[in-house]
Design a protein around this motif. Sequence first.
Motif, PDB file in Angstrom:
ATOM      1  N   GLY A 124       0.829  -1.193   0.000  1.00 27.71           N
ATOM      2  CA  GLY A 124       0.000   0.000   0.000  1.00 27.71           C
ATOM      3  C   GLY A 124       0.865   1.245   0.000  1.00 27.71           C
ATOM      4  N   LEU A 125       0.615   2.154  -0.933  1.00 23.62           N
ATOM      5  CA  LEU A 125       1.442   3.344  -1.112  1.00 23.62           C
ATOM      6  C   LEU A 125       0.754   4.582  -0.547  1.00 23.62           C
ATOM      7  N   PRO A 126       1.522   5.483   0.063  1.00 17.18           N
ATOM      8  CA  PRO A 126       0.926   6.740   0.541  1.00 17.18           C
ATOM      9  C   PRO A 126       0.629   7.681  -0.617  1.00 17.18           C
ATOM     10  N   ASP A 127      -0.346   8.556  -0.436  1.00 11.35           N
ATOM     11  CA  ASP A 127      -0.617   9.599  -1.416  1.00 11.35           C
ATOM     12  C   ASP A 127       0.647  10.435  -1.649  1.00 11.35           C
ATOM     13  N   LYS A 128       0.823  10.871  -2.887  1.00 16.58           N
ATOM     14  CA  LYS A 128       1.895  11.801  -3.292  1.00 16.58           C
ATOM     15  C   LYS A 128       3.281  11.158  -3.313  1.00 16.58           C
ATOM     16  N   ILE A 129       3.372   9.837  -3.230  1.00 18.55           N
ATOM     17  CA  ILE A 129       4.684   9.200  -3.269  1.00 18.55           C
ATOM     18  C   ILE A 129       5.416   9.586  -4.550  1.00 18.55           C
ATOM     19  N   GLN A 130       6.723   9.871  -4.435  1.00 14.81           N
ATOM     20  CA  GLN A 130       7.534  10.324  -5.564  1.00 14.81           C
ATOM     21  C   GLN A 130       8.256   9.145  -6.231  1.00 14.81           C
ATOM     22  N   ASP A 131       8.864   9.444  -7.385  1.00 14.47           N
ATOM     23  CA  ASP A 131       9.503   8.407  -8.196  1.00 14.47           C
ATOM     24  C   ASP A 131      10.514   7.565  -7.404  1.00 14.47           C
ATOM     25  N   GLU A 132      11.443   8.244  -6.735  1.00 14.31           N
ATOM     26  CA  GLU A 132      12.555   7.537  -6.100  1.00 14.31           C
ATOM     27  C   GLU A 132      12.072   6.526  -5.068  1.00 14.31           C
ATOM     28  N   GLU A 133      11.148   6.959  -4.216  1.00 12.43           N
ATOM     29  CA  GLU A 133      10.640   6.047  -3.186  1.00 12.43           C
ATOM     30  C   GLU A 133       9.838   4.911  -3.816  1.00 12.43           C
ATOM     31  N   TYR A 134       9.016   5.232  -4.792  1.00  8.22           N
ATOM     32  CA  TYR A 134       8.216   4.207  -5.469  1.00  8.22           C
ATOM     33  C   TYR A 134       9.114   3.145  -6.111  1.00  8.22           C
ATOM     34  N   LEU A 135      10.086   3.590  -6.889  1.00  8.32           N
ATOM     35  CA  LEU A 135      10.950   2.652  -7.608  1.00  8.32           C
ATOM     36  C   LEU A 135      11.788   1.824  -6.640  1.00  8.32           C
ATOM     37  N   GLY A 136      12.191   2.433  -5.536  1.00  5.71           N
ATOM     38  CA  GLY A 136      12.920   1.683  -4.525  1.00  5.71           C
ATOM     39  C   GLY A 136      12.090   0.572  -3.919  1.00  5.71           C
ATOM     40  N   LEU A 137      10.831   0.874  -3.616  1.00  3.26           N
ATOM     41  CA  LEU A 137       9.930  -0.151  -3.076  1.00  3.26           C
ATOM     42  C   LEU A 137       9.679  -1.270  -4.078  1.00  3.26           C
ATOM     43  N   LEU A 138       9.546  -0.897  -5.350  1.00  2.00           N
ATOM     44  CA  LEU A 138       9.306  -1.903  -6.380  1.00  2.00           C
ATOM     45  C   LEU A 138      10.476  -2.875  -6.473  1.00  2.00           C
ATOM     46  N   LYS A 139      11.677  -2.348  -6.546  1.00  2.00           N
ATOM     47  CA  LYS A 139      12.852  -3.225  -6.642  1.00  2.00           C
ATOM     48  C   LYS A 139      13.037  -4.047  -5.371  1.00  2.00           C
ATOM     49  N   LYS A 140      12.808  -3.423  -4.234  1.00  2.00           N
ATOM     50  CA  LYS A 140      12.976  -4.117  -2.955  1.00  2.00           C
ATOM     51  C   LYS A 140      12.059  -5.327  -2.834  1.00  2.00           C
ATOM     52  N   ASN A 141      10.872  -5.236  -3.422  1.00  2.00           N
ATOM     53  CA  ASN A 141       9.905  -6.322  -3.292  1.00  2.00           C
ATOM     54  C   ASN A 141       9.892  -7.283  -4.472  1.00  2.00           C
ATOM     55  N   LEU A 142      10.032  -6.759  -5.695  1.00  2.00           N
ATOM     56  CA  LEU A 142       9.865  -7.624  -6.870  1.00  2.00           C
ATOM     57  C   LEU A 142      11.064  -8.523  -7.112  1.00  2.00           C
TER      58      LEU A 142
END
Length: 300
Positions: A197-215
């Motif tokens: 679950g992502l917070p509102d207004k999440i920016q590119d860097e944090e989003y992409l970091g979470l994606l790589k960390k999990n996928l």
Amino acid sequence: MLKIAYSPLYKLDLPEGHRFPMEKYELLPEQLLYEGTVTSSNFFEPTDLDKKWVLNTHDSEYFEKLIRLDLSKSEIRKTGFPLTRALIEREIHIMQGSIEASIFALENGIAMNIAGGTHHAFTDRGEGFCLLNDIAISANYLLENQLAKKVLVVDLDVHQGNGTAQIFENKKQVFTFSMHGASNYPMHKEKSDLDIGLPDKIQDEEYLGLLKKNLIPLIDKFQPDFIIYQCGVDVLESDKLGRLGMTIQGCKERDRIVLELAKINQIPIMCCMGGGYSPKISNIIEAHANTYRLAQEIFF
């Protein structure tokens, strides 16, 4: 060769007040052809769908109600569309498009559907502009025909893939991974195998970091032999329904991560487009087109 499912039926004329960007289903192929990313030979029109593949996923009673245009007013309201014969024909063509794209992905490493990503359709009902679930129908088709043993669903639309989660809640051969807005639709979330679950207004860097960390560890652990990628572009900051803070370049990098992981691990991947509701249609087309540009760059 990159193969792309497309039918003129994908663009549906809707009454005023029920329209969201249907234009993208016509404009996206035109843009890809205009810029030379693809030629007409890359496109195929889906054939007729054998209803047994629908019934392999959806309840027969629900499907028959759809065919008879016999949904209740409440059921129709939840789908977001007025129920028409043209709508059902469109949905069926989308389902077959994703099945055939999955078969082409087995041959070529990747294939796409200009439409699809109908992840809010449950076994027995439709919601959120989704009547039937092409992700689930395609995954079950692959498993039933022994074309895959383990399918990973990577759902990066801004909305949780609640229908897909419900359909596969007891099926170990399919792993559902949904990374979505925590406070966005649907308010009641189903339980995917992995929900981020992502917070509102999440920016590119944090989003992409979470994606790589999990996928990355997920692929190593689950070891899928097929990936279905729901690559909605409603993650954009400009999206009127999304509420996240991603740029078009960040969305492109998101796609690059997923496609490169599939390529490096030699896992066939089928991409279906999902949502996108930015007020400027050019933002939607550019973000979707990036997925096709990357497919050509990475796989061909």
